[in-house]
Scaffold this active site. Structure first.
Site, PDB file in Angstrom:
ATOM      1  N   ASP A 163      37.756  43.016  57.713  1.00 39.81           N
ATOM      2  CA  ASP A 163      36.943  44.015  58.428  1.00 39.81           C
ATOM      3  C   ASP A 163      37.611  45.384  58.466  1.00 39.81           C
ATOM      4  O   ASP A 163      37.057  46.334  59.020  1.00 39.81           O
ATOM      5  CB  ASP A 163      36.633  43.535  59.854  1.00 39.81           C
ATOM      6  CG  ASP A 163      37.898  43.361  60.694  1.00 39.81           C
ATOM      7  OD1 ASP A 163      39.005  43.633  60.184  1.00 39.81           O
ATOM      8  OD2 ASP A 163      37.775  42.949  61.861  1.00 39.81           O
ATOM      9  N   ASP A 221      54.123  41.291  47.720  1.00 38.84           N
ATOM     10  CA  ASP A 221      53.535  42.536  48.230  1.00 38.84           C
ATOM     11  C   ASP A 221      54.158  42.936  49.563  1.00 38.84           C
ATOM     12  O   ASP A 221      53.878  44.024  50.072  1.00 38.84           O
ATOM     13  CB  ASP A 221      52.011  42.411  48.364  1.00 38.84           C
ATOM     14  CG  ASP A 221      51.588  41.183  49.149  1.00 38.84           C
ATOM     15  OD1 ASP A 221      51.942  40.064  48.722  1.00 38.84           O
ATOM     16  OD2 ASP A 221      50.940  41.330  50.195  1.00 38.84           O
TER      17      ASP A 221
HETATM   18  P1  AMP Z   1      49.318  41.667  55.131  1.00 36.76           P
HETATM   19  O1  AMP Z   1      49.183  40.246  55.569  1.00 36.76           O
HETATM   20  O2  AMP Z   1      49.132  42.658  56.263  1.00 36.76           O
HETATM   21  O3  AMP Z   1      50.556  41.920  54.343  1.00 36.76           O
HETATM   22  O4  AMP Z   1      48.054  41.920  54.174  1.00 36.76           O
HETATM   23  C1  AMP Z   1      47.808  41.228  52.971  1.00 36.76           C
HETATM   24  C2  AMP Z   1      46.605  41.834  52.290  1.00 36.76           C
HETATM   25  O5  AMP Z   1      45.413  41.618  53.068  1.00 36.76           O
HETATM   26  C3  AMP Z   1      46.678  43.334  52.076  1.00 36.76           C
HETATM   27  O6  AMP Z   1      45.996  43.623  50.883  1.00 36.76           O
HETATM   28  C4  AMP Z   1      45.950  43.870  53.290  1.00 36.76           C
HETATM   29  O7  AMP Z   1      45.478  45.176  53.096  1.00 36.76           O
HETATM   30  C5  AMP Z   1      44.811  42.867  53.418  1.00 36.76           C
HETATM   31  N1  AMP Z   1      44.268  42.771  54.784  1.00 36.76           N
HETATM   32  C6  AMP Z   1      44.865  42.173  55.857  1.00 36.76           C
HETATM   33  N2  AMP Z   1      44.055  42.244  56.938  1.00 36.76           N
HETATM   34  C7  AMP Z   1      42.950  42.912  56.575  1.00 36.76           C
HETATM   35  C8  AMP Z   1      41.741  43.311  57.244  1.00 36.76           C
HETATM   36  N3  AMP Z   1      41.520  43.045  58.534  1.00 36.76           N
HETATM   37  N4  AMP Z   1      40.816  43.996  56.529  1.00 36.76           N
HETATM   38  C9  AMP Z   1      41.017  44.283  55.237  1.00 36.76           C
HETATM   39  N5  AMP Z   1      42.109  43.924  54.537  1.00 36.76           N
HETATM   40  C10 AMP Z   1      43.075  43.250  55.184  1.00 36.76           C
HETATM   41 MG    MG Z   2      51.487  43.235  53.484  1.00 39.73          MG
END
Ligand code: AMP
Ligand code: MG
Length: 492
Positions: free
Chosen positions: A124, A251
């Site tokens: 979202d 990442d």
């Molecule tokens: P993270 O777990 O924060 O390292 O995110 C992993 C991936 O999921 C990245 O590409 C983030 O941008 C995406 N992501 C995480 N939460 C959301 C969200 N609520 N809406 C869109 N993308 C998300």
């Molecule tokens: Mg991340």
């Protein structure tokens, strides 16, 4: 509104257009600063008053874009729990631009929770207050421990509600980093499948993180070697403080060697190398004891992606990369051993001179299920003749403890014990953001709107070595019933 209060560069967007997609935040109804990091603002040459102003809140929520800025969503790929996703990218975040500090250093200003981008997949685009506060307190605690990390500048609530396992205020985290280049960024450039993007990324990363590498015979190899070194040092420091990142995907592995993306992370209470804190890490891939091997695995993915720019001959490129990757283990071990030596008041160490002493302590901790963080303070106290807390921590392992203490005192030799104890207290924290404390602070903030618990926790963990009378509960491990049931969910 023309906003000139902060100047932001856009070198990444200019130099690497394929990796930076021009994008705007989805405006939010009522931006309001809930936590601001004034010392960091000053360090960045930013006016702390501006940070607290309505304009500051509007900019950090993404509603207003400073004149000089060119916000982008960064593209990156990533191996997540071992599986490759060729296109991840900032799904809910924007790189607002690059700040040049009074010392000339360049740092990214990045906003997380600013609405969907083309990389959002099913998400979202929003973030909830508790998750952004968790990242804030972990960033700042890690920094106070002297460990490289992205920094937290502010948390802004949006005036919107976000639905996860509960409904919470939506929020944006403004964070600052040496850069947001990740191993996954290199993987993405490789996936674009032409050496040109990879070469441009290497040049940009070198300028940002290791300018001397530009003069190396093989700059891309020098960049890899630099990343191996900073990551080996970083993981050694995590291990020294008992930190578990929880989601060590490629990442979430930076080229700068800074810790990034604090989600389901934890400081271990009772010592157990198999400790896992993420509810989605069923196989224990990212358990405490696996972190060095996982870092090396992630760096191997970086090396693979770089092969085309290491050498025209693939076998030569593989041989060069392998040699550099093999350096990880030695660097990690030396860095970890130096950290352990300092934690135990030993002034110098070579990788193998005290290996048995360190392993002996960890074996003892694991057998007694002793609290990792406080044990080192208790050991320092024992050097000042305060033996009772130490005895109380190992009631069922008296013989093993005495054997280990004899070895430790032998290693200390004729060092002055009170000086050694002071040196230990300067590197062994009293207060770390233990999850039971963090969760209590986040619940109070996100459910009851009470930030005082959070502020008290933040105050303690950002001065981690200063013991405060009356704050014993802040230094204690979680009660058994909390530790045994607790896992952090990834729903951020
Ligand atoms: P993270 O777990 O924060 O390292 O995110 C992993 C991936 O999921 C990245 O590409 C983030 O941008 C995406 N992501 C995480 N939460 C959301 C969200 N609520 N809406 C869109 N993308 C998300
Ligand atoms: Mg991340």
């Amino acid at each position: 509104m023309a906003i000139a209060a902060i100047e932001l560069g856009h070198r990444l967007a200019d130099e690497l257009p394929e990796l930076a997609l021009d994008w705007k935040a989805t405006p939010v109804p009522a931006p309001a600063i809930v936590v601001a990091n004034s010392p960091l603002a000053s360090e960045l040459g930013m006016d702390p008053e501006w940070l607290l102003s309505d304009e500051g809140a509007a900019v950090l929520a993404g509603n207003e874009v400073p004149e000089s800025a060119r916000p982008v969503a960064m593209a990156y790929a990533g191996h997540q729990f071992g599986n490759y996703s060729p296109r991840l990218g900032d799904g809910r975040a924007l790189l607002l631009g690059e700040l040049v500090g009074p010392d000339g250093s360049i740092r990214d200003l990045h906003l997380k929770g600013t609405g969907r981008t083309p990389y959002a997949r099913g998400g979202d685009g929003r973030a909830m207050l508790s998750s952004m506060l968790r990242e804030f307190v972990h960033c700042e605690a890690m920094h106070a421990l002297g460990i490289p990390t992205t920094r937290a500048l502010a948390v802004v609530t949006t005036g919107e509600a976000v639905q996860r396992s509960r409904v919470e205020p939506g929020a944006v985290l403004a964070r600052v980093a040496a850069s947001h280049l990740r191993v996954g960024t290199v993987e993405y450039a490789r996936w674009l499948d032409d050496g040109e993007h990879l070469a441009a990324l290497v040049e940009h990363a070198i300028a940002r993180h290791c300018p001397d590498a530009a003069d190396a015979e093989r700059p891309a190899l020098a960049l890899l070697a630099h990343t191996v070194e900073v990551q080996a040092d970083l993981i050694a420091q995590w291990m020294n403080v008992g930190f578990i990142h929880g989601v060590m995907n490629t990442d979430n592995t930076t080229l700068s060697g800074e810790t990034i993306d604090f989600g389901p992370c934890a400081y271990m209470d009772r010592f157990d190398p198999k400790t896992v804190f993420s509810s989605i890490d069923h196989a224990g891939r990212y358990a405490y004891g696996n972190q060095p091997a996982i870092a090396q695995w992630n760096l191997t993915r970086m090396a693979e992606a770089l092969l085309p720019v290491l050498d025209d001959d693939r076998d030569t490129a593989v041989a060069l990369a392998t040699e550099v990757l093999e350096g990880f283990v030695l660097r990690y071990q030396a860095s970890w051993a130096a950290g352990m030596a300092a934690k135990l008041g030993l002034s110098s160490v070579t990788a193998d001179s005290h290996g048995d002493l360190f392993d002996g302590l960890l074996t003892l901790l694991a057998a007694a299920r002793a609290d990792y963080t406080s044990t080192f303070r208790i050991l320092a106290a024992s050097l000042r003749g305060q033996d009772a807390p130490l005895r109380a921590s190992f009631p069922d392992h008296v013989v093993e403890l005495d054997d280990w203490l004899a070895a430790w005192h032998a290693a200390l030799g004729d060092a002055d014990l009170s000086t050694a104890a002071d040196a230990m207290d300067a590197v062994n924290p009293v207060y770390v953001p233990r999850n039971h404390l963090v969760e209590a602070a986040l619940d109070a903030a996100a459910v009851d709107g009470d930030l005082t618990v959070f502020q008290t926790l933040l105050e303690h963990v950002t001065h981690p070595f200063e013991e405060r009378p009356g704050s014993e509960a802040m230094a204690a491990p979680a009660p058994d019933d909390f530790a045994e049931d607790y896992i952090t969910f990834c729903g951020t």
